[in-house]
Design an enzyme around this catalytic site. Structure first.
Site, PDB file in Angstrom:
ATOM      1  N   LYS A   1     -17.463   6.270  -3.627  1.00 27.21           N
ATOM      2  CA  LYS A   1     -17.258   5.467  -4.825  1.00 27.21           C
ATOM      3  C   LYS A   1     -17.890   4.084  -4.719  1.00 27.21           C
ATOM      4  CE  LYS A   1     -12.708   6.109  -4.969  1.00 27.21           C
ATOM      5  NZ  LYS A   1     -11.313   6.027  -5.451  1.00 27.21           N
ATOM      6  N   VAL A   2     -17.722   3.416  -3.583  1.00 24.39           N
ATOM      7  CA  VAL A   2     -18.248   2.062  -3.411  1.00 24.39           C
ATOM      8  C   VAL A   2     -19.682   2.086  -2.904  1.00 24.39           C
ATOM      9  CG1 VAL A   2     -17.954  -0.133  -2.203  1.00 24.39           C
ATOM     10  CG2 VAL A   2     -15.949   1.113  -3.016  1.00 24.39           C
ATOM     11  N   GLY A   3     -19.943   2.901  -1.889  1.00 27.01           N
ATOM     12  CA  GLY A   3     -21.252   2.910  -1.265  1.00 27.01           C
ATOM     13  C   GLY A   3     -22.393   3.179  -2.226  1.00 27.01           C
TER      14      GLY A   3
ATOM     15  N   LYS B   1       0.853  -1.181   0.000  1.00 22.37           N
ATOM     16  CA  LYS B   1       0.000   0.000   0.000  1.00 22.37           C
ATOM     17  C   LYS B   1       0.889   1.230   0.000  1.00 22.37           C
ATOM     18  CE  LYS B   1      -4.582   0.677   0.371  1.00 22.37           C
ATOM     19  NZ  LYS B   1      -5.636  -0.185  -0.194  1.00 22.37           N
TER      20      LYS B   1
ATOM     21  N   GLY C   1     -21.201   5.969   4.543  1.00 21.69           N
ATOM     22  CA  GLY C   1     -20.263   6.308   3.480  1.00 21.69           C
ATOM     23  C   GLY C   1     -20.804   5.898   2.124  1.00 21.69           C
ATOM     24  N   VAL C   2     -21.255   6.881   1.341  1.00 20.99           N
ATOM     25  CA  VAL C   2     -21.823   6.574   0.024  1.00 20.99           C
ATOM     26  C   VAL C   2     -20.982   7.257  -1.057  1.00 20.99           C
ATOM     27  CG1 VAL C   2     -24.180   5.969   0.658  1.00 20.99           C
ATOM     28  CG2 VAL C   2     -23.558   8.373   0.459  1.00 20.99           C
TER      29      VAL C   2
END
Length: 364
Positions: free
Chosen positions: A194-196, A91, A191-192
């Site tokens: 990129k993924v949410g 990472k 959390g909405v």
């Protein structure tokens, strides 16, 4: 606290002596001309070149950035192992505010730093970086994934990340309630981004009731405007206490499950996209003691890394989607192993991943 070479002693202890360490290499990167300050952490190359995203974040200090890179890299080793990929874990973090500090020159400088490792680390997107950023990084580094389709890449990896989390939810429902259907289940998403936002679509399509929150009000506004059936709550504190909540999905930054949240959490299942959801060792046991089923984050959120890894072999979306669909079976297998061994699911997943890495090292 004593400082050694500019990094606090507790970070060095984590790197060299703690159970959370064991990293092969940590590179501190600086380019004064562009203002780049970055950390590249390689946890393991037992299964192959380390693969993991690049996080761009305004850390409070350099020690916090190093600590985050170490933790995230270790998580990637386990994620890639459980996803069946021939990659170790790595990472990188870029220290700074992406809204203010992101420049083409800085990203190219970062790409040169990654390239200097000669393929030991393959980068991709993460929090604060996007496909367009990887297109720039790729101009200086051929070991870059998460690029746009126009540049030979797979595009937005959050698509399959969300799909994998959705499969993990279905597996959790199968294990806990005897039916993988999420119809009429109340799912709370913190959390909405990129993924949410993609996860919301999967859940609504199956008939789930979705409740969302995000520190960015505009992100919630966009979700509710696109999907009027979605409910919103003011904050995560409200969401985790929501009466009737079946599944809680942390989809923002790590540390969502801690000594404060676990005692008041109303959900029966935790299954989300955020990395490193367990704030410290022991939280997984606290969840189990409360009867809350935890789907290990690095297992269910592996769809994205499956997608970007495929770029290195000539990207095929349907092939990746089929691999990501297997997260359902992998999650069920972890729950079964946890029951057989008498340990929480997080410990069972760790054991499976560690065995794969140990087998790979032994076969060298």
């Amino acid at each position: 606290m004593t400082e050694v070479t500019g990094v606090t002693a507790d970070v060095l202890h984590t790197l060299f002596r703690s159970d959370q360490g064991g990293h092969e290499q940590v590179v501190l990167c600086q380019d004064r001309a562009t203002g780049l300050k970055a950390v590249i952490a390689i946890h393991s190359t037992a299964l192959g070149p380390a693969l993991g995203g690049t996080r761009f974040h305004p850390y409070p200090d350099e020690a916090a950035a190093v600590a985050d890179a170490l933790q995230l890299a270790r998580g990637m080793s386990y994620k890639n192992a459980m996803a069946g990929l021939d990659h170790g874990g790595g990472k990188a973090v870029i220290i700074g505010d992406p809204a203010r500090d992101r420049t083409e020159e800085l990203l190219l400088a970062y790409g040169r730093m990654v390239a200097s490792l000669g393929g030991r680390y393959v980068t991709a997107c993460d929090v604060g970086t996007y496909v367009a950023d990887m297109d720039v990084v790729a101009r200086a580094c051929r070991w870059t994934t998460g690029r746009s389709p126009e540049q030979g890449g797979a595009g937005d990896s959050s698509v399959l990340t969300a799909f994998g989390v959705y499969q993990g939810m279905r597996a959790s429902a199968q294990h806990l309630w005897g039916d993988p259907s999420l119809r009429d289940r109340v799912v709370g998403i913190a959390g909405v981004g990129k993924v949410g936002r993609h996860l919301v679509g999967h859940l609504l399509a199956e008939g789930a009731q979705v409740v969302v929150t995000d520190v960015r009000g505009e992100a919630v506004d966009a979700i509710v405007e696109a999907h009027p059936a979605v409910r919103r709550v003011a904050d995560t504190e409200t969401l985790i206490r929501l009466a009737g909540l079946d599944i809680y999905a942390p989809c923002a930054l790590g540390g969502a499950l801690d000594d404060h949240t676990v005692p008041v959490l109303t959900a029966s299942v935790v299954c989300g996209a955020a990395n490193n959801q367990l704030a410290h060792p022991g939280v997984e046991k606290d969840l189990e003691d409360r009867g809350i089923l935890y789907a290990p984050d690095y297992v269910v959120n592996a769809g994205g890394v499956i997608q970007v890894a495929d770029e290195l072999h000539g990207f095929d979306f349907e092939r990746c989607r089929a691999k990501a669909a297997k997260i359902f079976d992998t999650t069920l297998a972890i729950f079964a192993r946890a029951k057989a061994d008498g340990v929480p699911p997080a410990a069972a997943a760790d054991r499976i991943a560690e065995q794969r890495m140990a087998d790979a090292r032994a076969s060298r």
